[in-house]
Design a protein around this motif. Structure first.
Motif, PDB file in Angstrom:
ATOM      1  N   THR A  88      16.571  36.845  85.558  1.00 18.26           N
ATOM      2  CA  THR A  88      16.581  35.592  86.380  1.00 18.26           C
ATOM      3  C   THR A  88      16.784  34.554  85.288  1.00 18.26           C
ATOM      4  O   THR A  88      17.488  33.533  85.624  1.00 18.26           O
ATOM      5  N   PHE A  89      15.977  34.468  84.159  1.00 13.87           N
ATOM      6  CA  PHE A  89      15.865  33.381  83.295  1.00 13.87           C
ATOM      7  C   PHE A  89      17.246  33.295  82.702  1.00 13.87           C
ATOM      8  O   PHE A  89      17.969  32.093  82.526  1.00 13.87           O
ATOM      9  N   ARG A  90      17.629  34.344  82.125  1.00 16.49           N
ATOM     10  CA  ARG A  90      18.912  34.511  81.402  1.00 16.49           C
ATOM     11  C   ARG A  90      20.325  33.850  82.199  1.00 16.49           C
ATOM     12  O   ARG A  90      21.049  33.098  81.851  1.00 16.49           O
ATOM     13  N   ASP A  91      20.078  34.263  83.558  1.00 11.93           N
ATOM     14  CA  ASP A  91      21.406  33.915  84.535  1.00 11.93           C
ATOM     15  C   ASP A  91      21.331  32.392  84.702  1.00 11.93           C
ATOM     16  O   ASP A  91      22.191  31.572  84.693  1.00 11.93           O
ATOM     17  N   LEU A  92      19.917  31.617  84.820  1.00  7.06           N
ATOM     18  CA  LEU A  92      19.720  30.302  84.922  1.00  7.06           C
ATOM     19  C   LEU A  92      20.246  29.561  83.762  1.00  7.06           C
ATOM     20  O   LEU A  92      20.708  28.716  83.750  1.00  7.06           O
ATOM     21  N   ALA A  93      19.800  30.193  82.467  1.00  5.63           N
ATOM     22  CA  ALA A  93      20.299  29.478  81.110  1.00  5.63           C
ATOM     23  C   ALA A  93      21.585  29.327  81.064  1.00  5.63           C
ATOM     24  O   ALA A  93      22.257  28.215  80.373  1.00  5.63           O
ATOM     25  N   GLY A  94      22.180  30.333  81.426  1.00  8.41           N
ATOM     26  CA  GLY A  94      24.003  30.427  81.426  1.00  8.41           C
ATOM     27  C   GLY A  94      24.327  29.169  82.297  1.00  8.41           C
ATOM     28  O   GLY A  94      25.252  28.524  81.798  1.00  8.41           O
ATOM     29  N   GLU A  95      23.847  29.031  83.297  1.00 11.59           N
ATOM     30  CA  GLU A  95      24.257  27.832  84.066  1.00 11.59           C
ATOM     31  C   GLU A  95      23.798  26.550  83.521  1.00 11.59           C
ATOM     32  O   GLU A  95      24.547  25.610  83.609  1.00 11.59           O
ATOM     33  N   MET A  96      22.757  26.481  82.924  1.00  9.37           N
ATOM     34  CA  MET A  96      22.232  25.281  82.310  1.00  9.37           C
ATOM     35  C   MET A  96      23.119  24.989  80.901  1.00  9.37           C
ATOM     36  O   MET A  96      23.586  23.839  80.845  1.00  9.37           O
ATOM     37  N   VAL A  97      23.601  25.903  80.399  1.00  4.69           N
ATOM     38  CA  VAL A  97      24.602  25.742  79.332  1.00  4.69           C
ATOM     39  C   VAL A  97      25.887  25.087  79.711  1.00  4.69           C
ATOM     40  O   VAL A  97      26.179  24.285  79.175  1.00  4.69           O
ATOM     41  N   ASP A  98      26.322  25.511  80.662  1.00  6.36           N
ATOM     42  CA  ASP A  98      27.628  25.186  81.216  1.00  6.36           C
ATOM     43  C   ASP A  98      27.511  23.818  81.776  1.00  6.36           C
ATOM     44  O   ASP A  98      28.239  23.043  81.621  1.00  6.36           O
ATOM     45  N   LEU A  99      26.196  23.434  82.487  1.00  3.43           N
ATOM     46  CA  LEU A  99      25.989  22.148  82.933  1.00  3.43           C
ATOM     47  C   LEU A  99      26.089  21.119  81.812  1.00  3.43           C
ATOM     48  O   LEU A  99      26.755  20.218  81.937  1.00  3.43           O
ATOM     49  N   TYR A 100      25.049  21.494  80.773  1.00  3.82           N
ATOM     50  CA  TYR A 100      25.429  20.551  79.599  1.00  3.82           C
ATOM     51  C   TYR A 100      26.651  20.376  79.050  1.00  3.82           C
ATOM     52  O   TYR A 100      27.115  19.342  78.323  1.00  3.82           O
ATOM     53  N   LYS A 101      27.426  21.414  79.037  1.00  4.89           N
ATOM     54  CA  LYS A 101      28.854  21.459  78.497  1.00  4.89           C
ATOM     55  C   LYS A 101      29.559  20.531  79.328  1.00  4.89           C
ATOM     56  O   LYS A 101      30.401  19.478  78.606  1.00  4.89           O
ATOM     57  N   LYS A 102      29.511  20.453  80.567  1.00 12.61           N
ATOM     58  CA  LYS A 102      30.416  19.504  81.481  1.00 12.61           C
ATOM     59  C   LYS A 102      29.884  17.972  81.471  1.00 12.61           C
ATOM     60  O   LYS A 102      30.661  17.283  81.339  1.00 12.61           O
ATOM     61  N   LEU A 103      28.730  18.073  81.056  1.00 13.23           N
ATOM     62  CA  LEU A 103      28.012  16.705  80.901  1.00 13.23           C
ATOM     63  C   LEU A 103      28.621  15.980  79.681  1.00 13.23           C
ATOM     64  O   LEU A 103      28.850  14.770  79.511  1.00 13.23           O
ATOM     65  N   ALA A 104      28.635  17.019  78.673  1.00 11.69           N
ATOM     66  CA  ALA A 104      29.174  16.275  77.262  1.00 11.69           C
ATOM     67  C   ALA A 104      30.603  16.027  77.197  1.00 11.69           C
ATOM     68  O   ALA A 104      31.101  15.266  76.408  1.00 11.69           O
ATOM     69  N   GLU A 105      31.174  16.629  78.014  1.00 18.72           N
ATOM     70  CA  GLU A 105      32.846  16.357  78.217  1.00 18.72           C
ATOM     71  C   GLU A 105      33.270  15.182  78.685  1.00 18.72           C
ATOM     72  O   GLU A 105      32.929  14.203  79.412  1.00 18.72           O
TER      73      GLU A 105
END
Length: 105
Positions: A88-105
């Motif tokens: 569960t934590f791994r799945d959530l971490a993937g989503e968080m990484v994607d979110l931080y990446k979008k915010l950085a763009e």
């Protein structure tokens, strides 16, 4: 001897689950700092730990299906809990990484 094999398998589940969760958390931290290459590497590392845990878990399930019933202990339940939480934590971490990446763009 069987008890020793079961204990080793259970401890492997706990260790791999904990390592997978730790790597996933490190991925979030890296993404938060903007280091997306490191974040992806940590997610991949987390996946490798989960794969190891899954293989051990599958071995235990195969034995059970073949009639080699194992005593369910509190330690075994704890190990399964570690794996479920790590997934569960791994799945959530993937989503968080994607979110931080979008915010950085």
């Amino acid at each position: 001897m069987e008890d020793e094999k079961q204990l080793q398998a259970v401890m492997g589940l706990i260790m791999n689950g904990g390592n997978a969760k730790g790597s996933a958390f490190a991925a979030i931290k890296a993404a938060k700092k903007g280091d997306f290459e490191e974040a992806q590497a940590k997610l991949k590392e987390s996946d490798q730990f989960l794969s190891e845990a899954h293989n051990a878990q599958t071995g235990m399930l195969t034995q059970e299906a073949q009639g080699d019933h194992q005593t369910v202990t509190l330690l075994m339940v704890h190990a399964q809990d570690h794996i479920m939480n790590a997934i569960t934590f791994r799945d959530l971490a993937g989503e968080m990484v994607d979110l931080y990446k979008k915010l950085a763009e």
